[in-house]
Design a protein around this motif. Structure first.
Motif: not given
Length: 190
Positions: A56-60, A40-41, A91-92, A77-78
């Motif tokens: 939003s930023i979406k992470l998979a 995240i950082r 959003e994860v 991760f959330s």
């Protein structure tokens, strides 16, 4: 000590060792909570993350794991991203890896901004990286070995301290742009 005492000591030692829990983690492995925080950082500093998205930023999390293990990863991760990235919520989602075309379609359809590659998907790493490079989506690997094999980013321990590792060639292929200050404090693979 009598000579016949040595076999008894070896037997006792073997019995004690068999009762110990085995650990198979790599010596420089970083726990998942810390990996999530670093991921995240790093995305906060990465220039292109979120540039194309409004909401939003979406992470998979790309994996080949059992559902329960994946739920734990999503939660981790959330939790690490509760403050958002660049003022946007995060959003994860989990994406199981089956084949390249499915992964490419899911990442595109969901407008994924970055990918975390779980250790369960290690055998599919080269296929996953084909997709992240084609879509210029940053890849963050769960192990140092995966970064050495071509993932862009990861975390490992140096003198018991976590350190970001950046595979420069892979980062360039995924269009990752990090400030010089981040590069200076990271371990770079050229």
């Amino acid at each position: 000590m009598p000579r016949n005492a040595f076999p008894a000591l070896y037997f006792l030692l073997a019995a004690l060792l068999l009762q110990c829990e085995p650990t198979f983690a790599a010596p420089n492995a970083v726990d998942i909570e810390l990996q999530a925080v670093f991921f995240i950082r790093t995305l906060i500093y990465e220039h292109n993350t979120g540039a194309q998205t409004q909401k939003s930023i979406k992470l998979a999390i790309v994996h080949q794991a059992e559902p329960l293990a994946v739920e734990e990863l999503i939660h981790t991760f959330s939790t690490a991203s509760t403050n958002g990235i660049k003022g946007k919520p995060v959003e994860v989602v989990a994406i199981p890896f089956n084949k390249i075309s499915d992964l490419r379609e899911r990442i595109s359809a969901l407008s994924i901004d970055a990918v975390y590659i779980d250790k369960s998907a290690n055998e599919a790493l080269s296929s996953i990286l084909q997709v992240t490079r084609a879509l210029q989506t940053p890849s963050f690997a769960s192990s140092l070995d995966m970064v050495k094999k071509g993932a862009s980013l990861g975390v490992y321990l140096v003198d018991a301290r976590p350190r970001l590792i950046i595979n420069l060639r892979a980062a360039q292929l995924e269009n990752i742009v990090l400030p010089a200050g981040v590069l200076r404090v990271s371990t770079l693979i050229k």
